[in-house]
Write a protein that holds these residues in place. Structure first.
Motif, PDB file in Angstrom:
ATOM      1  N   ALA A  32      33.405 -20.808 -34.682  1.00  0.00           N
ATOM      2  CA  ALA A  32      33.598 -20.604 -33.360  1.00  0.00           C
ATOM      3  C   ALA A  32      34.948 -19.861 -32.909  1.00  0.00           C
ATOM      4  N   SER A  33      35.927 -19.521 -33.895  1.00  0.00           N
ATOM      5  CA  SER A  33      36.662 -18.676 -33.588  1.00  0.00           C
ATOM      6  C   SER A  33      36.431 -17.140 -33.526  1.00  0.00           C
ATOM      7  N   GLU A  34      35.532 -16.856 -34.454  1.00  0.00           N
ATOM      8  CA  GLU A  34      35.000 -15.675 -34.222  1.00  0.00           C
ATOM      9  C   GLU A  34      34.098 -15.536 -32.891  1.00  0.00           C
ATOM     10  N   GLU A  35      33.590 -16.635 -32.619  1.00  0.00           N
ATOM     11  CA  GLU A  35      32.813 -16.568 -31.277  1.00  0.00           C
ATOM     12  C   GLU A  35      33.827 -16.168 -29.974  1.00  0.00           C
ATOM     13  N   ASN A  36      34.840 -17.088 -30.089  1.00  0.00           N
ATOM     14  CA  ASN A  36      35.665 -16.708 -29.032  1.00  0.00           C
ATOM     15  C   ASN A  36      36.551 -15.439 -29.065  1.00  0.00           C
ATOM     16  N   TYR A  37      36.521 -14.703 -30.177  1.00  0.00           N
ATOM     17  CA  TYR A  37      36.960 -13.615 -30.359  1.00  0.00           C
ATOM     18  C   TYR A  37      36.306 -12.629 -29.621  1.00  0.00           C
ATOM     19  N   LEU A  38      34.781 -12.683 -30.029  1.00  0.00           N
ATOM     20  CA  LEU A  38      33.870 -11.707 -29.494  1.00  0.00           C
ATOM     21  C   LEU A  38      33.890 -11.773 -28.134  1.00  0.00           C
ATOM     22  N   LEU A  39      33.679 -13.135 -27.493  1.00  0.00           N
ATOM     23  CA  LEU A  39      33.707 -13.312 -25.950  1.00  0.00           C
ATOM     24  C   LEU A  39      34.683 -12.435 -25.379  1.00  0.00           C
ATOM     25  N   GLN A  40      35.782 -12.853 -25.852  1.00  0.00           N
ATOM     26  CA  GLN A  40      37.254 -12.221 -25.296  1.00  0.00           C
ATOM     27  C   GLN A  40      37.010 -10.676 -25.219  1.00  0.00           C
ATOM     28  N   LEU A  79      32.894  -4.308 -32.656  1.00  0.00           N
ATOM     29  CA  LEU A  79      31.407  -4.531 -33.001  1.00  0.00           C
ATOM     30  C   LEU A  79      31.034  -3.826 -34.207  1.00  0.00           C
ATOM     31  N   ASP A  80      31.882  -2.937 -34.600  1.00  0.00           N
ATOM     32  CA  ASP A  80      31.619  -2.215 -35.825  1.00  0.00           C
ATOM     33  C   ASP A  80      31.409  -3.078 -37.032  1.00  0.00           C
ATOM     34  N   ASN A  81      32.551  -3.829 -37.143  1.00  0.00           N
ATOM     35  CA  ASN A  81      32.582  -4.737 -38.031  1.00  0.00           C
ATOM     36  C   ASN A  81      31.312  -5.779 -38.342  1.00  0.00           C
ATOM     37  N   TYR A  82      30.916  -6.159 -37.237  1.00  0.00           N
ATOM     38  CA  TYR A  82      29.537  -7.000 -37.441  1.00  0.00           C
ATOM     39  C   TYR A  82      28.499  -6.113 -37.689  1.00  0.00           C
ATOM     40  N   ALA A  83      28.407  -5.192 -37.070  1.00  0.00           N
ATOM     41  CA  ALA A  83      27.297  -4.024 -37.477  1.00  0.00           C
ATOM     42  C   ALA A  83      27.185  -3.889 -38.888  1.00  0.00           C
ATOM     43  N   LYS A  84      28.527  -3.712 -39.654  1.00  0.00           N
ATOM     44  CA  LYS A  84      28.478  -3.409 -41.074  1.00  0.00           C
ATOM     45  C   LYS A  84      27.884  -4.783 -41.841  1.00  0.00           C
ATOM     46  N   ILE A 127      23.201 -11.706 -32.436  1.00  0.00           N
ATOM     47  CA  ILE A 127      24.255 -12.917 -32.400  1.00  0.00           C
ATOM     48  C   ILE A 127      24.220 -13.338 -30.835  1.00  0.00           C
ATOM     49  N   THR A 128      24.207 -14.721 -31.003  1.00  0.00           N
ATOM     50  CA  THR A 128      24.267 -15.326 -29.657  1.00  0.00           C
ATOM     51  C   THR A 128      25.506 -16.025 -29.677  1.00  0.00           C
ATOM     52  N   LEU A 129      25.977 -16.064 -28.175  1.00  0.00           N
ATOM     53  CA  LEU A 129      27.490 -16.528 -28.180  1.00  0.00           C
ATOM     54  C   LEU A 129      27.467 -17.312 -26.669  1.00  0.00           C
ATOM     55  N   GLY A 130      28.122 -18.288 -26.697  1.00  0.00           N
ATOM     56  CA  GLY A 130      28.437 -19.065 -25.362  1.00  0.00           C
ATOM     57  C   GLY A 130      27.428 -20.180 -25.421  1.00  0.00           C
ATOM     58  N   SER A 131      26.073 -19.839 -24.911  1.00  0.00           N
ATOM     59  CA  SER A 131      24.942 -20.782 -24.757  1.00  0.00           C
ATOM     60  C   SER A 131      23.850 -20.531 -25.532  1.00  0.00           C
ATOM     61  N   THR A 216      26.769 -19.860 -19.547  1.00  0.00           N
ATOM     62  CA  THR A 216      26.335 -18.439 -19.767  1.00  0.00           C
ATOM     63  C   THR A 216      26.240 -18.013 -21.176  1.00  0.00           C
ATOM     64  N   ARG A 217      25.346 -17.165 -21.287  1.00  0.00           N
ATOM     65  CA  ARG A 217      25.139 -16.642 -22.779  1.00  0.00           C
ATOM     66  C   ARG A 217      25.180 -15.215 -22.775  1.00  0.00           C
ATOM     67  N   ILE A 218      25.946 -14.763 -23.748  1.00  0.00           N
ATOM     68  CA  ILE A 218      25.829 -13.618 -24.050  1.00  0.00           C
ATOM     69  C   ILE A 218      25.313 -13.250 -25.707  1.00  0.00           C
ATOM     70  N   SER A 219      24.455 -12.099 -25.603  1.00  0.00           N
ATOM     71  CA  SER A 219      23.930 -11.786 -26.976  1.00  0.00           C
ATOM     72  C   SER A 219      24.266 -10.404 -27.090  1.00  0.00           C
ATOM     73  N   LEU A 220      24.405 -10.178 -28.424  1.00  0.00           N
ATOM     74  CA  LEU A 220      24.925  -8.917 -28.948  1.00  0.00           C
ATOM     75  C   LEU A 220      23.389  -8.564 -29.682  1.00  0.00           C
ATOM     76  N   THR A 221      22.765  -7.351 -29.111  1.00  0.00           N
ATOM     77  CA  THR A 221      21.696  -6.981 -30.032  1.00  0.00           C
ATOM     78  C   THR A 221      22.058  -5.790 -30.855  1.00  0.00           C
ATOM     79  N   ILE A 222      22.145  -6.035 -32.125  1.00  0.00           N
ATOM     80  CA  ILE A 222      22.538  -4.775 -32.906  1.00  0.00           C
ATOM     81  C   ILE A 222      21.565  -4.249 -33.598  1.00  0.00           C
ATOM     82  N   ARG A 223      21.340  -2.753 -33.445  1.00  0.00           N
ATOM     83  CA  ARG A 223      20.312  -2.091 -34.068  1.00  0.00           C
ATOM     84  C   ARG A 223      20.831  -0.937 -34.740  1.00  0.00           C
ATOM     85  N   TYR A 224      19.720  -0.122 -35.358  1.00  0.00           N
ATOM     86  CA  TYR A 224      20.009   1.169 -35.641  1.00  0.00           C
ATOM     87  C   TYR A 224      19.079   2.038 -35.111  1.00  0.00           C
TER      88      TYR A 224
END
Ligand SMILES: O=C(O)CCC(=O)C(=O)O
Ligand SMILES: [Fe+2]
Length: 237
Positions: A32-40, A79-84, A127-131, A216-224
């Motif tokens: 949950a704290s990573e989620e808050n960090y990413l939302l921020q 974002l790079d941290n999660y991409a890795k 990665i799904t955030l929020g909702s 409200t949902r935030i999605s991070l779609t991480i690709r190559y």
């Protein structure tokens, strides 16, 4: 106990067998704290980073994918941290994700059924955030019936065959037919109803028949993106 033994199954042991190949779903992939960090970080991005589309807003990071090659931009560290981290699980066959789309959906918003196209390596990690939201899958529109064949109407409703429930903090990995053959979309609704069509239900913190209000949902779609332009070529023009 051999703690190494679980390593090769980091994705494998999160396989969704009730769906065609290939789906991995990891609930609580982040805290949950990573989620808050990413939302921020998402909401601290400069306003011009947002593009308003019909039914959602998005931020594009890493460069604009293009058939001639993407003029790659470094991903921001957050974002790079999660991409890795995700790439280290192996979904891009040893390559490291270099592109992220951030989508924001308010309740009642969604995305029409679509394919992600040929510019990406055929794997998407989300990665799904929020909702939560239901990601719905559809058979592609078939060619017209030929003489002597029975015409079967190809409505969206009868092309729909399965959903995946994407819970906040989860990671989804889609590959193979689930990426290349079928279309995916999110219905523009205020609530998600958990039916027997939810293929990853057993892995989710909910039950059949649940009605889940959307926030409200935030999605991070991480690709190559495999095809990248070397900056120097462009600077030399
Ligand atoms: O928000 C999502 O999980 C799906 C987004 C999507 O399909 C896309 O950006 O291509
Ligand atoms: Fe998509």
């Amino acid at each position: 106990m051999d703690t190494q033994s679980c390593r090769p199954c980091e994705l494998q042991c999160h396989s969704v067998h009730q769906a065609p190949a290939t789906v991995f779903y990891i609930p609580n992939f982040i805290t949950a704290s990573e989620e808050n960090y990413l939302l921020q970080q998402v909401y601290n991005s400069p306003k011009p980073k947002w593009t308003q589309l019909s039914g959602r807003r998005l931020q594009n990071w890493g460069g604009l994918p293009h058939s001639k090659g993407m003029l790659a931009e470094k991903l921001p560290v957050w974002l790079d941290n999660y991409a890795k981290k995700i790439s280290s699980l192996g979904p891009f066959e040893g390559k490291v994700a270099n592109h992220v789309l951030v989508n924001e959906y308010n309740p009642g918003e969604g995305i029409m059924p679509h394919e992600d196209g040929p510019l990406y390596f055929p794997t998407v990690t989300t990665i799904t955030l929020g909702s939560q939201a239901l990601l719905d899958f559809y058979h592609p529109i078939e060619r017209e019936a030929e003489e002597g064949e029975v015409y079967f109407p190809q409505t969206e409703e009868n092309r729909y065959f399965l959903s995946l429930l994407l819970e906040p903090r989860s990671l989804l990995v889609l590959q193979d037919d689930m990426y290349m053959k079928y279309l995916h979309g999110i219905r523009p609704v205020m609530e998600d109803i958990v039916t027997e069509k939810v293929a990853n239900l057993k892995l989710c913190n909910t039950k059949l028949g649940a009605v889940l209000r959307r926030t409200t949902r935030i999605s991070l779609t991480i690709r190559y993106v495999p095809k990248v332009l070397k900056t120097t070529i462009l600077l030399g023009r």
